[in-house]
Write a protein that holds these residues in place. Structure first.
Motif, PDB file in Angstrom:
ATOM      1  N   SER A 328       0.846  -1.194   0.000  1.00 24.79           N
ATOM      2  CA  SER A 328       0.000   0.000   0.000  1.00 24.79           C
ATOM      3  C   SER A 328       0.882   1.245   0.000  1.00 24.79           C
ATOM      4  O   SER A 328       2.109   1.162   0.115  1.00 24.79           O
ATOM      5  N   ARG A 348      -3.717   5.891   4.041  1.00 23.04           N
ATOM      6  CA  ARG A 348      -3.231   4.666   3.415  1.00 23.04           C
ATOM      7  C   ARG A 348      -4.112   4.341   2.214  1.00 23.04           C
ATOM      8  O   ARG A 348      -5.352   4.329   2.312  1.00 23.04           O
ATOM      9  N   ARG A 350      -4.618   1.439  -0.921  1.00 24.30           N
ATOM     10  CA  ARG A 350      -4.230   0.095  -1.331  1.00 24.30           C
ATOM     11  C   ARG A 350      -4.465  -0.099  -2.823  1.00 24.30           C
ATOM     12  O   ARG A 350      -5.303   0.566  -3.431  1.00 24.30           O
ATOM     13  N   ARG A 351      -3.726  -1.050  -3.367  1.00 18.95           N
ATOM     14  CA  ARG A 351      -3.839  -1.286  -4.815  1.00 18.95           C
ATOM     15  C   ARG A 351      -5.197  -1.832  -5.222  1.00 18.95           C
ATOM     16  O   ARG A 351      -5.585  -1.725  -6.399  1.00 18.95           O
TER      17      ARG A 351
END
Length: 406
Positions: A328, A348, A350-351
């Motif tokens: 991430s 954060r 994330r993909r």
């Protein structure tokens, strides 16, 4: 009025805004003492392979003199600040700040901008080296060799094998030409050997936005450079170029935002990489909607996936990004909270398209004087630096424990 407000909130939600915000876990965010005096600003952070953190910033000495200062962080303590250069002819710009880069043999490279005599917007990129951990620095030398009295700045520097570095910057040599069809800012690049010898110069793009930051990151396949492109129709979206097998690619647009604007937004991209994974963050105002976007690449920047919108509805941009161990990304940006106030926020991303709640790193302002907050990674935490604007402007620093990031 109520109906209009409700509709606006609905449209914001549909556009992907994330109004959720999480209070920082107790002890996760730790303010650190700052090595910077008052007044100071324009911080830049860099990390080295041994986990060291390096900070540069500018301090105003008098109405016409500035000092470029340097310190390193050990635990929660900064080294005694040292002066890299002190001059009356620095070109000081809230968005175009000096930097420091650590070569693979520990040599430090720093840059600043220096005015040319007789021209308000004629200035050069000056480069200096230190081989004794920042105690002494070489005389500054001009990074570029065009000899043109024009703007040169917005520099991105990355280390190369053998103790040298490479750099990419916005180069104004094209703006001084008499040919109107060629009059535009360029992206240029060169190498600097460990002994300071300059390599061949190359132009990576000959028409790009005038004053948005250039970003760079190094992958196993070669460097990736990102910047804001500019078409003849004044579309200013983010482009990348890569060097692979010794050759630079043609510019490729990361995502077709189609932001058509006949002025520079002064808001460049940020890059980070680990192996072949590259993450890019950027600001766009396309379709009259301010957004911060993030996209991932798994092939060293050759292609990028669909972007995610990660701001909270009213961003000023000014992004930075770091990749984390789980793949991430931690993205920072400046989010406006009213007509004058803003916050340095961290999220954060994330993909898979999911993102955590934003946390507030610092209270700030949306004014130019707040500059561009910076983050860098040190093991399991992020170090953040920003300018606390106001009558007593000062660079401030904090660390954030990454395991607490939602």
């Amino acid at each position: 009025m109520t109906t209009r407000l409700s509709l606006a909130l609905l449209l914001a939600a549909l556009a992907g805004c994330r109004p959720e915000q999480q209070a920082t876990d107790a002890g996760a965010l730790v303010p650190l003492p700052t090595p910077a005096a008052i007044p100071s600003g324009e911080p830049f952070l860099a990390s080295d392979a041994d986990g060291g953190v390096h900070l540069t910033w500018l301090e105003r000495r008098s109405d016409s003199t500035y000092a470029l200062r340097y310190a390193t962080l050990s635990g929660d303590t900064w080294s005694a600040p040292r002066t890299i250069a002190e001059r009356p002819d620095f070109f000081v710009n809230w968005a175009d700040f000096p930097s420091v880069t650590v070569a693979d043999n520990g040599t430090l490279f720093a840059h600043w901008l220096q005015r040319r005599p007789g021209g308000r917007y004629s200035y050069d990129v000056m480069l200096t080296q230190s081989v004794d951990a920042g105690r002494t620095w070489s005389d500054g030398r001009i990074l570029h060799r065009d000899g043109v009295a024009a703007e040169h700045g917005f520099v991105a520097v990355w280390p190369t094998a053998g103790g040298g570095v490479e750099a990419a910057w916005l180069d104004g040599r094209g703006t001084a030409t008499g040919d109107e069809s060629m009059r535009a800012m360029h992206v240029a690049t060169t190498s600097v050997a460990a002994d300071g010898t300059l390599g061949e110069e190359r132009l990576l793009d000959t028409r790009n936005c005038d004053c948005c930051q250039v970003a760079a990151t190094l992958t196993p396949r070669g460097p990736v450079v990102a910047y804001r492109d500019r078409t003849v129709d004044e579309v200013r979206d983010i482009a990348v170029v890569r060097r692979e097998n010794g050759r630079w690619t043609e510019p490729a647009i990361v995502h077709d935002d189609h932001w058509q604007i006949a002025a520079c937004p002064v808001n460049g991209p940020a890059l980070a990489s680990r192996g072949d994974t590259v993450v890019i963050a950027w600001f766009t105002g396309a379709q009259d909607t301010a957004r911060v976007r993030v996209a991932f690449s798994t092939d060293a920047g050759a292609t990028f996936g669909a972007p995610q919108r990660i701001d909270d509805g009213n961003p000023a941009g000014r992004v930075d990004v770091e990749l984390l161990d789980d793949g991430s990304a931690a993205v920072s940006w400046l989010e406006r909270t009213d007509s004058t106030a803003a916050e340095v926020r961290l999220r954060r991303v994330r993909r898979d398209g999911t993102a955590g709640a934003a946390i507030v790193l610092a209270r700030s302002m949306g004014a130019r004087a707040s500059g561009f907050p910076k983050i860098t990674r040190r093991g399991g935490e992020l170090i953040a630096a920003w300018t606390q604007a106001g009558d007593s402007a000062q660079v401030r620093v904090a660390r954030y424990r990454l395991e607490a990031l939602p």
